[in-house]
Design a protein around this motif. Structure first.
Motif, PDB file in Angstrom:
ATOM      1  N   GLY A  84       0.798  -1.225   0.000  1.00  0.00           N
ATOM      2  CA  GLY A  84       0.000   0.000   0.000  1.00  0.00           C
ATOM      3  C   GLY A  84       0.827   1.271   0.000  1.00  0.00           C
ATOM      4  O   GLY A  84       2.039   1.265   0.243  1.00  0.00           O
ATOM      5  N   THR A  85       0.159   2.395  -0.238  1.00  0.00           N
ATOM      6  CA  THR A  85       0.795   3.702  -0.351  1.00  0.00           C
ATOM      7  C   THR A  85       1.500   4.117   0.937  1.00  0.00           C
ATOM      8  O   THR A  85       2.642   4.593   0.895  1.00  0.00           O
ATOM      9  CB  THR A  85      -0.255   4.775  -0.730  1.00  0.00           C
ATOM     10  N   LEU A  86       0.838   3.943   2.073  1.00  0.00           N
ATOM     11  CA  LEU A  86       1.441   4.338   3.343  1.00  0.00           C
ATOM     12  C   LEU A  86       2.728   3.560   3.601  1.00  0.00           C
ATOM     13  O   LEU A  86       3.749   4.134   3.992  1.00  0.00           O
ATOM     14  CB  LEU A  86       0.454   4.131   4.493  1.00  0.00           C
ATOM     15  N   GLU A  87       2.684   2.257   3.362  1.00  0.00           N
ATOM     16  CA  GLU A  87       3.873   1.428   3.589  1.00  0.00           C
ATOM     17  C   GLU A  87       4.984   1.775   2.604  1.00  0.00           C
ATOM     18  O   GLU A  87       6.161   1.723   2.948  1.00  0.00           O
ATOM     19  CB  GLU A  87       3.499  -0.042   3.486  1.00  0.00           C
ATOM     20  N   ARG A  88       4.637   2.136   1.398  1.00  0.00           N
ATOM     21  CA  ARG A  88       5.643   2.550   0.410  1.00  0.00           C
ATOM     22  C   ARG A  88       6.375   3.808   0.877  1.00  0.00           C
ATOM     23  O   ARG A  88       7.559   3.994   0.585  1.00  0.00           O
ATOM     24  CB  ARG A  88       4.998   2.833  -0.943  1.00  0.00           C
ATOM     25  N   LYS A  89       5.658   4.674   1.595  1.00  0.00           N
ATOM     26  CA  LYS A  89       6.272   5.910   2.074  1.00  0.00           C
ATOM     27  C   LYS A  89       7.074   5.687   3.362  1.00  0.00           C
ATOM     28  O   LYS A  89       8.082   6.350   3.573  1.00  0.00           O
ATOM     29  CB  LYS A  89       5.197   6.970   2.303  1.00  0.00           C
ATOM     30  N   THR A  90       6.605   4.774   4.216  1.00  0.00           N
ATOM     31  CA  THR A  90       7.276   4.581   5.499  1.00  0.00           C
ATOM     32  C   THR A  90       8.430   3.580   5.430  1.00  0.00           C
ATOM     33  O   THR A  90       9.354   3.662   6.245  1.00  0.00           O
ATOM     34  CB  THR A  90       6.280   4.132   6.588  1.00  0.00           C
ATOM     35  N   ALA A  91       8.398   2.644   4.495  1.00  0.00           N
ATOM     36  CA  ALA A  91       9.459   1.628   4.403  1.00  0.00           C
ATOM     37  C   ALA A  91      10.849   2.252   4.228  1.00  0.00           C
ATOM     38  O   ALA A  91      11.786   1.856   4.930  1.00  0.00           O
ATOM     39  CB  ALA A  91       9.158   0.630   3.293  1.00  0.00           C
ATOM     40  N   PRO A  92      11.023   3.227   3.328  1.00  0.00           N
ATOM     41  CA  PRO A  92      12.356   3.841   3.205  1.00  0.00           C
ATOM     42  C   PRO A  92      12.803   4.546   4.492  1.00  0.00           C
ATOM     43  O   PRO A  92      13.983   4.514   4.841  1.00  0.00           O
ATOM     44  CB  PRO A  92      12.200   4.851   2.065  1.00  0.00           C
ATOM     45  N   LEU A  93      11.854   5.146   5.199  1.00  0.00           N
ATOM     46  CA  LEU A  93      12.202   5.797   6.467  1.00  0.00           C
ATOM     47  C   LEU A  93      12.628   4.767   7.511  1.00  0.00           C
ATOM     48  O   LEU A  93      13.579   4.989   8.257  1.00  0.00           O
ATOM     49  CB  LEU A  93      10.999   6.600   6.993  1.00  0.00           C
ATOM     50  N   ALA A  94      11.931   3.633   7.551  1.00  0.00           N
ATOM     51  CA  ALA A  94      12.283   2.568   8.495  1.00  0.00           C
ATOM     52  C   ALA A  94      13.664   1.997   8.169  1.00  0.00           C
ATOM     53  O   ALA A  94      14.469   1.755   9.070  1.00  0.00           O
ATOM     54  CB  ALA A  94      11.228   1.475   8.470  1.00  0.00           C
ATOM     55  N   HIS A  95      13.951   1.804   6.878  1.00  0.00           N
ATOM     56  CA  HIS A  95      15.269   1.290   6.493  1.00  0.00           C
ATOM     57  C   HIS A  95      16.369   2.298   6.821  1.00  0.00           C
ATOM     58  O   HIS A  95      17.444   1.923   7.296  1.00  0.00           O
ATOM     59  CB  HIS A  95      15.292   0.916   5.008  1.00  0.00           C
TER      60      HIS A  95
END
Length: 190
Positions: A84-95
């Protein structure tokens, strides 16, 4: 079909996979070792475990720097369409946060031993003396870096737990390829 060292459009290459799992095992192992070494009453054993902890800390720092360089030089496979869109945006921040903690923790440990008034040399895996950072020795600085290292360790392990939970969610609940592509390397034919 030959397994590729580099990433492809759908999977990570074996270099990134090996670095990922090696860093993960060392990072979690360092947390466990740090927890145990501070609770052992035998001073000799505690000293040996602290030296081992420092050795693996320097190894971790080197591997993370290598991994970041490798990642900057290789395209990262995009997330599957099911993400999903939210996870696409937060995944790079988490990494990014994972990388930041994996660099900050060894650096804070290095700062801690550098400011210690005990002046015990650090010898990674008993091979050479690692020079201290150019910081002033003092009890106050040692207290600060001890607290910083402790807080970073607990925050880092919480972030790793979240990372593991997300990977397992993708694999078992969403049944997509997010975890699989970090287990099975890319092939030259992809």
């Amino acid at each position: 079909m030959q397994v590729s060292i580099t990433n492809t459009a759908t999977r990570y290459g074996w270099a990134m996979i090996v670095l990922h799992w090696l860093i993960g095992v060392i990072f979690i192992g360092q947390f466990v070792l740090g927890f145990v070494m501070m609770r052992i009453e035998n001073q000799r054993m505690s000293f040996e475990l602290i030296q081992l902890h420092k050795s693996f800390g320097f190894l971790l720092l080197g591997l993370v720097i290598l991994r970041v360089a490798w990642r900057l030089g290789n395209a990262t496979p995009p997330l599957p369409a099911s993400v999903g869109t939210l996870e696409r945006k937060t995944a790079p921040l988490a990494h990014f946060a994972l990388y930041a903690f994996q660099v900050a923790l060894p650096l804070s440990g290095w700062a801690l031993v550098s400011v210690s008034t005990l002046e015990i040399p650090t010898m990674p895996f008993n091979q050479f003396v690692m020079p201290n950072l150019p910081l002033t020795e003092s009890d106050a600085a040692e207290g600060f870096w001890t607290a910083a290292h402790w807080y970073l360790a607990y925050a880092g392990i919480a972030l790793v737990a979240l990372h593991i939970a997300a990977a397992l969610r993708h694999h078992f609940l969403l049944r997509d390829s997010v975890l699989e592509r970090m287990i099975t390397p890319s092939s030259d034919g992809e």
